[in-house]
Design an enzyme around this catalytic site. Structure first.
Site, PDB file in Angstrom:
ATOM      1  N   GLY A  63       1.237  -0.707  -0.170  1.00  0.00           N
ATOM      2  CA  GLY A  63       0.056   0.046   0.420  1.00  0.00           C
ATOM      3  C   GLY A  63       0.762   1.924  -0.307  1.00  0.00           C
ATOM      4  O   GLY A  63       0.189   2.269  -1.006  1.00  0.00           O
ATOM      5  N   THR A  64       2.065   1.266   0.688  1.00  0.00           N
ATOM      6  CA  THR A  64       2.910   2.652   0.853  1.00  0.00           C
ATOM      7  C   THR A  64       3.524   3.044  -0.905  1.00  0.00           C
ATOM      8  O   THR A  64       3.527   3.798  -1.101  1.00  0.00           O
ATOM      9  CB  THR A  64       3.579   1.673   1.567  1.00  0.00           C
ATOM     10  N   GLN A 114      -7.714   1.556   5.474  1.00  0.00           N
ATOM     11  CA  GLN A 114      -7.782   1.366   6.291  1.00  0.00           C
ATOM     12  C   GLN A 114      -9.510   0.603   5.693  1.00  0.00           C
ATOM     13  O   GLN A 114     -10.798   0.180   6.629  1.00  0.00           O
ATOM     14  CB  GLN A 114      -8.753   2.406   6.552  1.00  0.00           C
ATOM     15  N   SER A 118      -4.104  -1.435   0.875  1.00  0.00           N
ATOM     16  CA  SER A 118      -3.315  -2.674   0.914  1.00  0.00           C
ATOM     17  C   SER A 118      -4.007  -3.537   1.390  1.00  0.00           C
ATOM     18  O   SER A 118      -4.793  -3.608   1.983  1.00  0.00           O
ATOM     19  CB  SER A 118      -2.241  -1.619   2.241  1.00  0.00           C
ATOM     20  N   ALA A 119      -3.146  -4.956   0.573  1.00  0.00           N
ATOM     21  CA  ALA A 119      -3.973  -6.107   0.531  1.00  0.00           C
ATOM     22  C   ALA A 119      -4.139  -6.901   2.203  1.00  0.00           C
ATOM     23  O   ALA A 119      -4.552  -7.549   2.351  1.00  0.00           O
ATOM     24  CB  ALA A 119      -3.858  -7.294  -0.293  1.00  0.00           C
ATOM     25  N   HIS A 120      -2.589  -6.834   2.846  1.00  0.00           N
ATOM     26  CA  HIS A 120      -2.532  -7.061   4.275  1.00  0.00           C
ATOM     27  C   HIS A 120      -3.706  -6.574   5.616  1.00  0.00           C
ATOM     28  O   HIS A 120      -3.519  -7.081   6.255  1.00  0.00           O
ATOM     29  CB  HIS A 120      -1.116  -7.186   4.956  1.00  0.00           C
ATOM     30  N   CYS A 133       5.046   7.662  23.733  1.00  0.00           N
ATOM     31  CA  CYS A 133       5.766   7.073  24.624  1.00  0.00           C
ATOM     32  C   CYS A 133       6.299   5.553  23.583  1.00  0.00           C
ATOM     33  O   CYS A 133       7.268   4.739  23.922  1.00  0.00           O
ATOM     34  CB  CYS A 133       5.389   6.505  25.696  1.00  0.00           C
TER      35      CYS A 133
END
Lengths: 460, 460
Positions: B69-70, B177, B194-196, B320
């Site tokens: 996807g990136t 998403q 993005s497939a995952h 954090c």
């Protein structure tokens, strides 16, 4: 079906398949996360990187996984060029590199860089002196493959690396075709490779950048893979790729001997079985599994179809199969015949019987293709006809122009000349190659109405 | 183990696993080859493209598969910007986009482009009017996510697409998403996914470029995937990704209702079970499976570790846990509390019992983390101590500065002011957020020796 195209993509190694299945269960989560699944994925990725680095002969922190060998080359070339931009904007490549390298070079030229292509011998090998001559004070990077993907010729990487090292220029080695057989020797600086060439899955490449080599990753920033390969890591495929690399390395010593003997059979017997064939590539310094030959008067695409019907999957660098209708840049750079080209690349475990069957069917298949095209028989040339000093092959594609030339040639008196008119780019390569095979004189070319005239003089 | 981090990576869908195994056998060869194995691979790839296009709602020739996807976002943004370079060099993004979009924007700025970030409401949603105000005559591209990855808020994509269309500016939608839940509505021009994220394997993204949208792929040329995704196609993973997309779409209507009810339980009950918690994101216009909340006086990394020990995998946008020690840009843009941040993102099939168990253990886990940090109890504030008008929290990381503030606050007279000295970037976000939650006045900040002084006035 006998699959003889391992140089395009090797079948998935059984070990890779097992590793992939296991890693699908344990390596699907985000390795940047702190919970158990993330830590498991991170451990698998780290272990794969260690094992890959050991197989390459580098440090684990010098190696990143990319989505393909092509991406490894693109990223490696662009990053190394950008890292040494202050030194200059000159790139050296050999004339027979993979298209991923040549396309990188074209992109670099489009941005204002300059590129030198180092020529090759008729075997397909470069000379270290060719790289030495190409080096300039503004050379940012040199690229050389470890072995050629079309003809199997091994390149003198260690010597070229030494020439580059002496000049302070990094050498990027495209090790796509050889990494399964062993590490690349010599003092190279960057290395790219592709897992599906050694029986790993698609979707995994390697990029190694030695410590101390200036490198500036291009494109948008990303935290993964040291900023050199953006996007979510494909851990199951990486694990499978590395497992496969270790497995093929374990078999390499034995298989290289066995496959070399099988390709040697093809090298030796094809010219005896099939008339008018040229076997190309270095007979000694070569990959074990690749052998390439070209057949006069044959259309490569038809030959591939006929071999497919006989149950053989091979590929061709012949002009006739390329989507762009230009001959393979590799065969062109070597100056060898490109028509009727066949590359046989044997995967690990290829059965001897399959090679024997290939040798048994090949002569009939080639003869059949030649028959269809009306090619002259080699042993019994067509009866002499009145000399037609001009052969008009305009609008006809490879191998027709050479076939027409061969048909009229017996009628040409010794010392006489034939003009072949052709608008097929392959003729530029194949007519001189025919002259060399036949011991006739290739006089040269000149522009002609609607194409180019190729002049051939009969010597005997 | 209850895995509640589907927004990072969803577990592989069983259908994807089956499809991957089948395609490893039939889809490993080079789809550009003419022999049988090549043709089989090509047929699988073509069929996958058709099915993916149907799920997206586009033409098959508008869709290419990328390695992630990136990469789809990087390629889509760069190609669309280059394609409209003559129009201008202005890019619009929302302030809450995925890092792949923001990094693309940074790279574009580094090359001389200009970027406008559209702000969001406290819910995380943009306004179409925000995009309308950002549009300029030199705007080459606008980017908007379909839904936010950290808080689940759905964006008004169709309205923003209409605003862009009216101005003649293409809109790229990052649908990472939401694509598993359904197609993206409205007249968008480009789409990345993005497939995952939908239960497909790693290694597959989608990039859609509508016909008529100007697009100039950047980087070295390549013949595969319409020149938009260089490198050997990962067909087994592509086949698995598309099989998974169809499978999750078939379950979407039912699962979206079920998961929405489960996340609604968390939204409603966490604030009652845990003191000093802020649930963030739009309560109505949101993804079914994501709910995010922040806990005052809690260190996010410690909270994640403790939840992991209890058997829950969640993620955090808290300062954090980030390697850069800056708070999540999403929470920052929303102006909500970032400390002790937890994102729960439920995969398909999440068991109701697991959510109930999460709600059962969360209060104790948060209380334990607060105890360790010496945080003030919410119900019984620490006994008033003499007012310490300056709290020196220099060198202390989130959430200590807020904890120190809360400790001294009971001793501050109404109308009195506390100066909190801090050099932690998270304090800039969390001290105002604490004031809002507590109904106290955040006066502002000023430079101080070694850091920043944050001024808080007691109202009651």
């Amino acid at each position: 079906m006998a699959y003889f195209d391992a140089a395009s993509a090797a079948p998935l190694h059984p070990v890779a398949r097992q590793a992939l299945l296991a890693a699908l269960d344990d390596g699907w989560a985000d390795p940047a996360r702190l919970y158990r699944e993330g830590r498991k994925a991170r451990m698998l990725l780290d272990a794969a990187r260690e094992a890959a680095a050991e197989a390459v002969g580098c440090r684990a922190d010098e190696l990143v996984f990319t989505p393909s060998g092509t991406r490894a080359v693109h990223t490696g070339v662009a990053g190394a060029l950008a890292g040494r931009r202050r030194v200059g904007r000159h790139l050296i490549v050999s004339a027979v590199e993979h298209s991923s390298v040549l396309h990188s070079a074209e992109a670099f030229e489009a941005e204002g860089g300059s590129v030198t292509q180092v020529p090759v011998h008729r075997t397909g090998a470069v000379s270290p002196s060719g790289y030495a001559a190409a080096l300039r004070t503004d050379t940012a990077l040199a690229v050389l493959q470890s072995a050629n993907h079309e003809v199997g010729t091994a390149q003198p990487v260690a010597e070229v690396a030494e020439v580059c090292r002496a000049a302070g220029v990094p050498l990027l080695v495209d090790a796509a075709q050889s990494l399964g057989w062993g590490p690349v020797e010599g003092g190279w600086s960057l290395l790219a490779a592709s897992a599906h060439k050694w029986g790993g899955p698609s979707g995994v490449g390697l990029l190694v950048v030695r410590k101390g080599v200036r490198f500036a990753a291009q494109g948008p920033a990303d935290e993964r893979e040291s900023g050199r390969a953006p996007g979510f890591e494909n851990i199951p495929a990486v694990v499978a790729a590395v497992a496969s690399l270790r497995a093929v390395r374990a078999e390499a010593a034995q298989e290289s001997v066995r496959l070399r003997e099988l390709t040697e059979r093809i090298r030796a017997r094809v010219p005896r079985l099939v008339p008018d064939v040229e076997v190309v590539g270095d007979p000694e310094h070569r990959l074990p599994g690749i052998v390439t030959f070209s057949c006069l008067y044959v259309d490569g695409e038809t030959l591939l179809h006929e071999l497919d019907r006989e149950g053989f999957a091979v590929s061709s660098g012949s002009s006739c199969t390329s989507s762009t209708l230009t001959p393979s840049h590799v065969l062109k750079a070597m100056g060898v015949l490109s028509e009727g080209n066949v590359r046989v690349s044997l995967p690990l475990g290829t059965a001897e019987e399959d090679v024997e069957r290939f040798l048994a069917v090949l002569p009939g298949v080639v003869a059949g293709v030649r028959d269809k095209l009306g090619a002259p028989a080699a042993a019994a040339p067509a009866a002499a006809e009145p000399a037609a000093l001009v052969v008009d092959a305009l609008g006809k594609r490879c191998p027709i122009p050479v076939i027409e030339l061969a048909k009229v040639f017996p009628g040409v008196p010794v010392g006489g000349t034939v003009r072949v008119l052709s608008d097929d780019e392959a003729a530029r390569l194949d007519i001189p190659a025919w002259c060399e095979m036949r011991g006739q004189e290739y006089v040269g070319e000149e522009p002609a109405d609607g194409g180019t005239a190729y002049l051939v003089r009969r010597l005997g």
